[in-house]
Design an enzyme around this catalytic site. Structure first.
Site, PDB file in Angstrom:
ATOM      1  N   HIS A  30      -5.991   5.481   6.130  1.00  0.00           N
ATOM      2  CA  HIS A  30      -6.876   4.202   6.579  1.00  0.00           C
ATOM      3  C   HIS A  30      -6.759   3.503   7.694  1.00  0.00           C
ATOM      4  O   HIS A  30      -7.593   2.950   8.281  1.00  0.00           O
ATOM      5  CB  HIS A  30      -6.429   3.141   5.386  1.00  0.00           C
ATOM      6  CG  HIS A  30      -7.407   2.099   5.233  1.00  0.00           C
ATOM      7  ND1 HIS A  30      -8.696   1.838   5.354  1.00  0.00           N
ATOM      8  CD2 HIS A  30      -6.904   0.773   5.245  1.00  0.00           C
ATOM      9  CE1 HIS A  30      -9.019   0.700   5.640  1.00  0.00           C
ATOM     10  NE2 HIS A  30      -7.881  -0.231   5.210  1.00  0.00           N
ATOM     11  N   ARG A  43       0.772  -1.175  -0.077  1.00  0.00           N
ATOM     12  CA  ARG A  43      -0.052   0.072   0.091  1.00  0.00           C
ATOM     13  C   ARG A  43       0.814   1.223  -0.149  1.00  0.00           C
ATOM     14  O   ARG A  43       0.584   2.230  -0.736  1.00  0.00           O
ATOM     15  CB  ARG A  43      -0.808  -0.021   1.339  1.00  0.00           C
ATOM     16  CG  ARG A  43      -2.017  -1.293   1.290  1.00  0.00           C
ATOM     17  CD  ARG A  43      -2.840  -1.163   2.363  1.00  0.00           C
ATOM     18  NE  ARG A  43      -3.746  -2.288   2.166  1.00  0.00           N
ATOM     19  CZ  ARG A  43      -4.669  -2.359   3.160  1.00  0.00           C
ATOM     20  NH1 ARG A  43      -4.802  -2.165   4.351  1.00  0.00           N
ATOM     21  NH2 ARG A  43      -5.383  -3.629   2.780  1.00  0.00           N
TER      22      ARG A  43
END
Lengths: 248, 647
Positions: free
Chosen positions: B411, B340
């Site tokens: 996130h 990510r």
């Protein structure tokens, strides 16, 4: 865009409550419905008024917190969509929108658009589980589950516990919610040992909480944002009948 | 009272983990813990704050063992905790695919994925327990995806070259959480757990140096009450909402952890935040949250931007030769499946270069045209249908015909309260599980590892380790009128009263938005010395403005959502400063923490193992005082630190 809102305001469970009109002049079609209420609340606070209380959390359609009736429909006009994912592009400039809480005898209003859905937790506590204490599990592949059954269990398990089915039902019944859990657990081999006792206990809890009976109007399945199919209620009835008439 | 300096305190070490071969450490620790006899368990009370995967599974498992558990959540039901929104899946080293997976490989991938900033002991235990988690969840009736033979299906996920991710469509978190929630409800019905929904922890109670309870506010009646216990478990999630816009639920907050930090619990690696690459871009100023599009989409979607900047043609009109599939180009080995942090930064770089797409220029395409041509629309719909629907609802665009537009968003937070191998914080009797602790992901979390960690902590680790503390401590009952209890209640009452009495001219949200912008600009995907100093100048000013001009309407004696928000934002305003300080002091780049000054020639994160191979555990030194940095040295015996390469 400009929108006229009629919003249910109620100070507490014992207050009578009424619809009050508000206007939002600077709405935008890319806003979500809850963002519209955010904008209104910011204005109310700065004007020295009390903002509108409403339940919300994930704002992505999965936590099941948001619970409002928009123009007479739980979660509003868009199919398979929770209020938090409803966007203003589905309304037109100058429209008047009426916003009320989910109404049902078993969901008392806490304040404004916030209702108490604790009855759902108590229904689950009465039997909506498989008793599998931590550590007691066999290998995950020890029991294969045919795909069609696993898929049906998943479809039923997708329920988010929002209560739209109850708000939509003329009887205030939670049969869709109940049927969804009965179907989810009853489809799986792991759910078989408690299948009969589960349905008996959960139906009892449902009735004790003051939810009404099902008369097959089907409004629940139409309102359900997760499209839980109506046949989970047939499954519920079948399991209940089986559990209460079979001799053991 | 700005400060950008800190003092160095004594080093800290994890003394709970056994030495010796890593493969048997957990087994040896379980044998080493003191046991509480079943009759005594019934007399012991444990408070668990939060009902997500970690808190829900912990509360249920502790009650199954016989402890008296009190469980708290701010939502109206424990089923709504934000773990419910996790989409993609949960990792487990089952090797059901026969593709070379093993406990050791999951351990290796996770240590490497965390950019060598996590503890080997913890990560190895996590990989071991991953096997049991899947068994446990299947036994509970979690409807994982299955194949036609009736066995479980797997998929691959960002940062891994094996298929070890178990999933339930794009709703894995929901299904796992409902499993834990149902186990919790079963214990509530059996009398093992007393549930306090719509209750928020506002203070930690410490008596004789030990965590002995909490002060919680009933969010409906406004009443604040102290709850006393033999141990307190925080499972209160991450602090991504410090950025205002994130994929977290609106209510997610740092208050429980921050209050504990102010009472002495060290806060570790606060600057390690995860920016997820695939979220729906911001559409306007009204935006209240960001929506994630599961990482699993990168299995079949291809990420690209136009080769030329300022190309305003519709995506379908841009010929193949004029597209830049930049992840596939830069990272041929992993392609669209890079971890990510790497995918996010690559997207940021192309947007910074003026090649971003969409009305704001802050977006890249995630294109399914090839997958639809290869697999057919029905197969793509079966895999991702619910995600496509969600995208269409929010954007009004159909991803079957037009590529999705995505952009990175905050996130997850890898930082959190410092805990030892037993998951105990630096305050005896205070345990921290799940995202709220710092323990397993280092500087970057791999996809499908958060669910694994939450459930490992709650089902299997904590129930085994907490007994060692309880059996080894001779705890005497605390009276409700003990001075520490009365003082904690008074602090809470004072704080609530102050917030309501300021009656200024700015709303809580306006402060929160400003703080969020500041953090995103200076402590987001790329951090610089100058930017962080700018934020460190501004945050104390903003905090001062908050406490002098915030407007919180209503009273303390009813459901008052503005008051709830105000308390949370007040704590974010303190945490933000520590995050920036931590980011400033760590002059290396690692994982999600990218310092522009520390990069390789080709723009990758350059770690500095000689100076920063440690956990930064920060101590609170009182308002206005410089925090104290305690370093925990990280030792790598089994996975040798190397420059991460996904090329």
């Amino acid at each position: 865009m400009r929108l006229n809102l009629r919003i249910w305001r109620q100070d507490g469970p014992n207050d009578k409550g009424k619809l009050i009109g508000y206007r939002v002049d600077d709405a935008d079609e890319d806003m979500s419905f809850l963002e519209l209420l955010d904008v209104l609340n910011e204005k109310l606070i700065l004007d020295g008024d009390e903002p509108v209380a409403f339940d919300h959390d994930c704002r992505e359609g999965i936590c099941g917190a948001c619970s409002m009736v928009i123009n007479g429909q739980p979660h509003g006009p868009q199919k398979a969509t929770t209020t938090c994912q409803l966007h203003l592009r589905h309304f037109h400039d100058g429209e008047t929108i009426t916003i009320e809480p989910f109404r049902a005898g078993a969901f008392p209003v806490v304040r404004d658009l916030v209702v108490d859905r604790g009855a759902f937790d108590r229904i689950i506590a009465s039997g909506g589980y498989i008793s599998a204490p931590t550590g007691a599990a066999p290998d995950a592949h020890a029991v294969p589950v045919p795909k069609p059954q696993a898929d049906r269990a998943f479809t039923a398990a997708a329920c988010i516990g929002c209560g739209a089915c109850v708000a939509a039902c003329p009887n205030g019944s939670a049969s869709l919610f109940l049927g969804a859990k009965i179907t989810h657990l009853g489809e799986l081999p792991q759910g078989q040992p408690e299948r009969d006792s589960r349905v008996v206990r959960m139906v009892q809890a449902h009735d004790d909480e003051g939810f009404g009976g099902c008369t097959n109007t089907g409004e629940c399945a139409v309102a359900c944002p997760k499209e839980i199919p109506l046949d989970v209620i047939s499954q519920l009835n079948r399991d209940y009948l089986h559990a209460t008439t079979t001799r053991r | 009272m700005t400060y950008t300096d800190f003092t160095i305190g004594a080093p800290i070490a994890d003394t709970a983990a056994p030495e010796g071969p890593i493969e048997t450490r957990w087994e040896r620790r379980r044998f080493g813990v003191k046991l509480v006899n079943p009759a005594n368990k019934r007399k012991m009370k444990i408070i668990v704050v939060g009902t997500g995967l970690a808190g829900g599974s912990a509360a249920a498992s502790l009650a199954e063992l016989g402890y008296q558990v009190s469980s708290f959540c701010y939502q109206d039901s424990p089923r709504r905790a934000h773990s419910i929104a996790a989409q993609g899946g949960i990792n487990a080293a089952k090797n059901y695919r026969n593709d070379g997976d093993s406990v050791h490989r999951l351990f290796y991938d996770t240590v490497k994925g965390g950019d060598f900033r996590s503890r080997e002991s913890n990560v190895h235990r996590l990989a071991e327990i991953s096997l049991q988690i899947i068994d446990q969840c299947v036994a509970q009736g979690v409807p994982f995806a299955r194949e036609y033979g009736g066995l479980l299906d797997n998929r691959s996920f960002g940062g891994a070259q094996v298929s070890r991710t178990f999933y339930a469509k794009g709703q894995t978190g929901q299904q796992l959480l409902l499993g834990a929630y149902q186990a919790l409800e079963r214990q509530i019905d059996a009398g093992g757990v007393t549930m306090y929904s719509r209750h928020e922890m506002l203070e930690l109670i410490i008596v004789d140096g030990r965590a002995r309870g909490i002060v919680a506010r009933d969010l409906v009646t406004g009443e604040t009450t102290s709850h006393l216990a033999d141990a307190v478990v925080l499972a209160s999630g991450g602090y991504g909402n410090v950025f205002y816009l994130s994929t977290n639920a609106k209510g997610c907050n740092v208050t429980a952890g921050w209050r504990a930090h102010r009472k002495g619990a060290l806060f570790a690696n606060p600057c390690y935040t995860q920016i997820h690459p695939t979220c729906i871009p911001v559409s306007g100023d009204h935006q209240s949250k960001l929506t994630l599009m599961s990482e699993s989409l990168r299995n079949d979607g291809r990420v690209w931007v136009p080769q030329k900047g300022g190309d305003t043609r519709a995506p379908g009109d841009i010929p193949e030769a004029e597209r830049d599939y930049f992840l596939e180009r830069q990272y041929p080995a992993f392609g669209n499946l890079v971890p990510r942090d790497i995918a996010s930064r690559a997207a940021k770089n192309v947007c910074d270069a003026g090649r971003g797409v969409g009305p704001t220029g802050l977006g890249v395409y995630l294109d399914f045209a090839d997958a639809i041509a290869r697999l057919g629309r029905p197969a793509v719909a079966a895999k991702y249908g619910n995600l496509f629907q969600m995208y269409q609802r929010i954007t009004g665009e159909d991803p079957y015909s037009v590529p999705m537009r995505i952009f990175p968003a905050v996130h997850y937070t890898m930082g959190g309260l410092w805990v030892d191998y037993d998951l105990q914080s630096t305050i005896p009797g205070l345990f921290v599980v799940g995202e709220a602790n710092f323990s397993d992901h280092g500087a970057n979390r791999l996809g499908a590892s958060a669910l694994m960690q939450g459930l490992a902590d709650g089902y299997f680790v904590l129930p085994n380790t907490i007994g060692d503390y309880l059996a080894g401590s001779r705890l005497t009952p605390v009276a409700h009128d003990a001075p520490a209890v009365v003082a904690a209640e008074a602090d809470v009452a004072q704080r609530v009263e102050t917030l309501l009495s300021i009656d200024g001219n700015r709303t809580v949200d306006s402060f929160h938005r400003e703080l969020g912008h500041l953090m995103w600009d200076h402590c987001g995907m790329e951090r610089t010395d100058a930017g962080l100093r700018k934020a460190l100048d501004r945050i104390p000013e903003l905090r001062h403005e908050f406490w002098s001009s915030v407007k919180v309407p209503g009273s303390a004696a009813t459901l008052n959502q503005s008051l709830e928000k105000a308390g949370r934002v007040a704590d974010f305003l303190e945490l933000a400063e520590l995050m920036c300080l931590d980011a400033l002091h760590r002059t290396e780049s690692c994982g999600g923490h990218f310092r522009a000054e520390s990069q390789t020639d080709d723009g990758e994160a350059a770690r500095d193992d000689d100076h920063f191979s440690y956990v930064a555990a920060w101590g609170y030194a009182g308002e206005g005082n410089a925090p104290v940095l305690h370093k925990e040295d990280l030792q790598f015996t089994y996975v040798h630190p190397s420059q991460r390469s996904y090329k």
